[in-house]
Design an enzyme around this catalytic site. Structure first.
Site, PDB file in Angstrom:
ATOM      1  N   ASP A 138       0.832  -1.194   0.000  1.00 47.54           N
ATOM      2  CA  ASP A 138       0.000   0.000   0.000  1.00 47.54           C
ATOM      3  C   ASP A 138       0.868   1.246   0.000  1.00 47.54           C
ATOM      4  OD1 ASP A 138      -2.327   1.489  -0.011  1.00 47.54           O
ATOM      5  OD2 ASP A 138      -3.178   0.512   1.729  1.00 47.54           O
ATOM      6  N   THR A 139       0.231   2.366  -0.116  1.00 49.06           N
ATOM      7  CA  THR A 139       0.903   3.657  -0.145  1.00 49.06           C
ATOM      8  C   THR A 139       1.239   4.104   1.271  1.00 49.06           C
ATOM      9  OG1 THR A 139      -0.296   4.254  -2.139  1.00 49.06           O
ATOM     10  CG2 THR A 139       0.666   6.064  -0.885  1.00 49.06           C
ATOM     11  N   VAL A 140       2.403   4.714   1.415  1.00 52.87           N
ATOM     12  CA  VAL A 140       2.818   5.297   2.681  1.00 52.87           C
ATOM     13  C   VAL A 140       3.068   6.776   2.434  1.00 52.87           C
ATOM     14  CG1 VAL A 140       4.603   5.323   4.461  1.00 52.87           C
ATOM     15  CG2 VAL A 140       3.895   3.158   3.439  1.00 52.87           C
ATOM     16  N   VAL A 179       5.549  10.750  -0.343  1.00 58.98           N
ATOM     17  CA  VAL A 179       4.638   9.630  -0.540  1.00 58.98           C
ATOM     18  C   VAL A 179       5.374   8.547  -1.324  1.00 58.98           C
ATOM     19  CG1 VAL A 179       3.613  10.548  -2.663  1.00 58.98           C
ATOM     20  CG2 VAL A 179       2.289   8.990  -1.254  1.00 58.98           C
ATOM     21  N   SER A 180       5.095   7.302  -0.985  1.00 56.67           N
ATOM     22  CA  SER A 180       5.689   6.171  -1.691  1.00 56.67           C
ATOM     23  C   SER A 180       4.602   5.131  -1.912  1.00 56.67           C
ATOM     24  CB  SER A 180       6.821   5.559  -0.859  1.00 56.67           C
ATOM     25  OG  SER A 180       7.346   4.424  -1.511  1.00 56.67           O
TER      26      SER A 180
END
Length: 144
Positions: free
Chosen positions: A32-34, A49-50
């Site tokens: 998921d996105t972090v 954001v990653s």
């Protein structure tokens, strides 16, 4: 339009993935996105954001994490990091527009400003079924 080659590759990788899922003894973790926003002791802000990516994505797909202003934005005293349906975050330049909405909020009612922004500038632009919103496919963190 999908080429025969692209469709064949998709089916091959989908079959491989399904076979791996069947063999696995433990559940495969979902990527998921972090996102993060930060402020230092001098008041400078930053955002990042990653993306965890999407399995079996279309070749050439670019999500919001790789496009500054779409997944994250820092300006003046505002930092924003977002996640969700990357294509729509990119199409609306979402993070930058969120920051602008906060910066230009004249009545200091930031919560309502963000609600209004979200409905007018984002949800109204979606060409997909809005039931996705009920499944929480959008996330946003801000500091200002």
């Amino acid at each position: 339009m999908i080429t025969d080659k692209a469709e064949a590759l998709y089916k091959k990788y989908k079959k491989d993935l399904d076979n791996q899922l069947k063999k696995s003894q433990k559940p495969i973790e979902r990527l998921d996105t972090v996102g993060a926003v930060a402020i230092d002791k001098f008041g400078y802000v930053a955002a990042g954001v990653s993306s965890g990516g999407i399995l079996l994505k279309w070749p050439g797909r670019v999500g919001h994490a790789s496009a500054y202003g779409c997944g994250c934005w820092a300006q003046d005293n505002v930092a924003v990091s977002s996640s969700g349906m990357g294509e729509y975050l990119v199409k609306t330049f979402f993070a930058k527009e969120c920051a602008n909405a906060l910066i230009h909020c004249s009545n200091k009612d930031y919560v309502n400003q963000m609600r209004q922004f979200f409905v007018e500038k984002f949800l109204s632009k979606l060409t997909i079924v809005i039931t996705s919103v009920n499944n929480k496919h959008f996330n946003l963190i801000c500091i200002f």
